[in-house]
Design a protein around this motif. Structure first.
Motif, PDB file in Angstrom:
ATOM      1  N   LYS A  44      36.132   8.252  44.379  1.00 24.03           N
ATOM      2  CA  LYS A  44      34.961   7.571  44.971  1.00 24.03           C
ATOM      3  C   LYS A  44      34.471   8.344  46.197  1.00 24.03           C
ATOM      4  N   ASP A  45      35.425   8.770  47.008  1.00 20.53           N
ATOM      5  CA  ASP A  45      35.091   9.462  48.246  1.00 20.53           C
ATOM      6  C   ASP A  45      34.459  10.836  47.993  1.00 20.53           C
ATOM      7  N   GLN A  46      35.009  11.551  47.036  1.00 21.30           N
ATOM      8  CA  GLN A  46      34.638  12.968  46.871  1.00 21.30           C
ATOM      9  C   GLN A  46      33.607  13.215  45.760  1.00 21.30           C
ATOM     10  N   GLU A  48      32.005  10.500  43.418  1.00 15.91           N
ATOM     11  CA  GLU A  48      31.163   9.471  42.809  1.00 15.91           C
ATOM     12  C   GLU A  48      29.668   9.654  43.058  1.00 15.91           C
ATOM     13  N   LEU A  49      29.325   9.962  44.301  1.00 12.27           N
ATOM     14  CA  LEU A  49      27.900  10.097  44.614  1.00 12.27           C
ATOM     15  C   LEU A  49      27.266  11.233  43.808  1.00 12.27           C
ATOM     16  N   ALA A  50      27.982  12.342  43.740  1.00 11.17           N
ATOM     17  CA  ALA A  50      27.464  13.476  42.972  1.00 11.17           C
ATOM     18  C   ALA A  50      27.384  13.114  41.491  1.00 11.17           C
ATOM     19  N   GLU A  51      28.346  12.314  41.020  1.00 10.30           N
ATOM     20  CA  GLU A  51      28.343  11.916  39.607  1.00 10.30           C
ATOM     21  C   GLU A  51      27.075  11.117  39.269  1.00 10.30           C
ATOM     22  N   ILE A  52      26.724  10.203  40.158  1.00  9.22           N
ATOM     23  CA  ILE A  52      25.521   9.403  39.897  1.00  9.22           C
ATOM     24  C   ILE A  52      24.291  10.312  39.846  1.00  9.22           C
ATOM     25  N   ALA A  53      24.282  11.304  40.726  1.00 11.66           N
ATOM     26  CA  ALA A  53      23.102  12.179  40.815  1.00 11.66           C
ATOM     27  C   ALA A  53      22.983  13.132  39.625  1.00 11.66           C
ATOM     28  N   MET A  54      24.122  13.407  38.965  1.00 18.84           N
ATOM     29  CA  MET A  54      24.102  14.406  37.873  1.00 18.84           C
ATOM     30  C   MET A  54      23.626  13.818  36.560  1.00 18.84           C
ATOM     31  N   ASP A  55      23.094  14.716  35.723  1.00 19.55           N
ATOM     32  CA  ASP A  55      22.808  14.322  34.345  1.00 19.55           C
ATOM     33  C   ASP A  55      24.109  14.537  33.561  1.00 19.55           C
ATOM     34  N   THR A  56      25.030  13.598  33.697  1.00 15.40           N
ATOM     35  CA  THR A  56      26.381  13.835  33.164  1.00 15.40           C
ATOM     36  C   THR A  56      26.389  13.944  31.635  1.00 15.40           C
TER      37      THR A  56
ATOM     38  N   SER B 340      32.263  16.167  51.482  1.00 16.28           N
ATOM     39  CA  SER B 340      31.715  15.806  50.167  1.00 16.28           C
ATOM     40  C   SER B 340      30.308  15.272  50.349  1.00 16.28           C
ATOM     41  N   ARG B 390      18.141  13.398  44.440  1.00 14.48           N
ATOM     42  CA  ARG B 390      18.939  12.633  43.477  1.00 14.48           C
ATOM     43  C   ARG B 390      20.221  12.121  44.141  1.00 14.48           C
ATOM     44  N   SER B 394      21.196   8.368  44.612  1.00 19.75           N
ATOM     45  CA  SER B 394      22.500   7.885  44.142  1.00 19.75           C
ATOM     46  C   SER B 394      23.172   7.030  45.202  1.00 19.75           C
ATOM     47  N   LYS B 404      20.603   3.142  38.434  1.00 14.88           N
ATOM     48  CA  LYS B 404      20.593   4.554  38.063  1.00 14.88           C
ATOM     49  C   LYS B 404      19.331   4.905  37.266  1.00 14.88           C
TER      50      LYS B 404
END
Lengths: 72, 476
Positions: A44-46, A48-56, B340, B390, B394, B404
């Protein structure tokens, strides 16, 4: 490209892994296999935010294709 | 801190210098050319003419003739869709041509370092004589060979956009690695372009140069000598060149986020009553010309990194109703904040907004690092503003403000396409302040939020990154 480099070899033929097939299975850090094995608080700390922003979905598709192609 | 006492950003100027001939002096091109001289021909063929640079839509957004948001609706790639009838002058500044700039380099040169050929002296004089900011100045220095010999055969050759040698730049103290001709050229380019931005700022604000009290430089050039490599105070040199003789100044150094640090410091100096009129000024980064040339040449694109960027902001006490620099909720990336994306945005966005009792979606527009994606994407460096927006969206998802599925809409409603040249500190949020100010004044915008990040780790003194943010808003 990074996944392909350590799986089938450097596709650009510019680095030390040109023509060297390590056959390593590569996962994106957001794929369930990695996420579920990670410490939830650290994730969550490292990440999660990037995960939401990515087109995973797109990223997973590409990385999975590299794994399937090489049988890694 | 009461709202009424907060300082205001009274004016912002943004200018570009089209300098195709100096692209070869950028760090990347000069290293590549030293390795492979044959590259010179390809590089030369990929340089743009002045008309193309003026008609380039992101450049038009930079000087204020169009809004950054309008770039979304323009045909892409922007470089192959020139804007018909585009003007070199805009409400926030101009796109200066290289002949005039060679003249400015000579005007900036107090040590007879810049030696222009007779024909370039004539071209520079002709360009400056017709220029509204310089036409009435004493230009005799531009037209004459420097009294002190220098430059000479050992000097660094200067080229114009056509590839012809138009002069030389000499070095400083003998054997001084901090004053080699290329370093002095970088510093003179920053001084000359920053002064251009400063003069535009004074004109725009209708401010007497003598009324400026203090200047804060926010560029990244290390001005100094062998014993003090980054001695600094380029701001004072710009002040002298612009005729701000009742001022002094110093430089704020924090890699790319120095402009936002400097804006906050400027606001604090005004708020505390130490000075009335403080200017934040940043000149162009010659080292970054042609920085991504590898990707551009490989894809047969023109060299878009052919412009130096420069900007200046006037900070002073606000009158009731003026847009306010919210010094009461400055976002800081602390030593302990973490590196991060989540930790950085928590420090720079969540904390200051929470302090003000606001949600992320309450801010009309966020200005992040506004690198032009047409420069960075072909070089595999990604679309920097899009990634930042983005990530910001997020954060709003994490906080339950949006879903989202709303991310793309968030980027469109609260962000903008990158429109600034990849000039380090120049794309760092503040060019949008020029666009935000009139809207904050006319009430079509209530809040604009400026976020800058800096890669301190590049200097090898710490592994830390840096970041600074501040909101500018319209009082209720």
């Amino acid at each position: 490209m990074m996944a392909e480099t350590v799986t089938a070899g450097d596709p650009t033929y510019t680095g030390p892994l040109s023509g060297v097939s390590l056959g390593l299975p590569v996962f994106h850090v957001t794929e369930p296999e990695v996420k579920e094995a990670s410490d939830a608080a650290t994730y969550k700390d490292q990440i999660e935010l990037a995960e939401i922003a990515m087109d995973t979905d797109d990223i997973w598709k590409v990385v999975r294709k590299v794994r399937e192609k090489s049988g890694a | 801190m009461s709202g009424e006492s907060l300082p205001t950003a009274a004016a912002v100027s943004c200018s570009l210098v089209h300098a195709p001939g100096l692209v070869r002096n950028g760090s990347k091109p000069s290293r590549e050319l030293a390795r492979d001289a044959a590259l010179g021909e390809r590089l030369q063929a990929a340089l743009r003419g002045y008309g193309d640079a003026v008609a380039y839509a992101p450049n038009q957004a930079f000087i204020g003739n169009i809004t950054p948001e309008s770039l979304w609706d323009r045909p892409q790639p922007w470089w192959s869709s020139p804007m018909p009838g585009a003007k070199a002058q805009g409400p926030y500044g101009e796109i200066l041509g290289e002949d005039a700039f060679f003249g400015l380099l000579r005007l900036a040169d107090d040590f007879d370092l810049v030696h222009l050929t007779p024909s370039m002296r004539e071209r520079a004089l002709a360009a400056l004589r017709g220029h509204p900011l310089f036409g009435s100045r004493d230009l005799s220095k531009v037209g004459a060979e420097p009294a002190t010999p220098g430059g000479g055969e050992d000097g660094l050759p200067l080229h114009d956009g056509a590839g012809a040698v138009v002069g030389r730049v000499g070095g400083g103290y003998d054997q001084d690695q901090s004053q080699t001709p290329d370093i002095l050229l970088e510093n003179l380019a920053a001084k000359a372009s920053g002064t251009l931005a400063l003069l535009h700022l004074l004109k725009q604000a209708g401010l007497d140069p003598l009324a400026v009290d203090y200047l804060l430089g926010c560029g990244e050039e290390a001005v100094g000598d062998r014993y003090q490599r980054g001695g600094g105070a380029l701001a004072k040199a710009m002040a002298e060149m612009a005729g701000c003789t009742h001022s002094t100044g110093s430089d704020v150094k924090a890699f790319c986020c120095a402009p936002v640090h400097a804006l906050v410091v400027a606001g604090a100096l005004v708020r505390s009553g130490v000075y009335k009129n403080v200017v934040v000024v940043g000149g162009g980064s010659l080292a970054k010309l042609g920085m991504k040339m590898g990707g551009h040449l490989a894809k047969n694109l023109p060299i878009i990194e052919d412009c130096l960027g420069a900007m200046a902001v006037l900070v002073r006490a606000g009158k009731p109703g003026d847009p306010r620099i919210r010094l009461d909720a400055v976002g800081r990336h602390l030593v302990s904040s973490g590196g991060s994306a989540g930790q950085i945005y928590d420090a720079l966005v969540t904390r200051p907004l929470t302090q003000l009792g606001l949600k992320i979606v309450d801010v009309d527009r966020y200005a992040v690092e506004l690198h032009n994606p047409e420069i960075t994407v072909p070089a595999a460096s990604g679309d920097v503003p899009r990634t930042n927006y983005r990530t910001l969206g997020s954060l709003a998802v994490q906080r339950g403000e949006i879903t989202k599925a709303d991310l793309d809409a968030f980027v469109r409603e609260h962000g903008m396409p990158g429109f600034a040249p990849t000039q380090g500190h120049i794309p760092a949020a503040l060019p949008y302040l020029a666009h935000a100010l009139p809207r904050l004044r006319d009430g079509s915008m209530k809040r604009a939020f400026f976020i800058a990040k800096g890669s301190l780790f590049l200097g090898k003194m710490t592994n830390l990154a840096d970041g600074m943010s501040v909101m500018v808003d319209r009082p209720d």
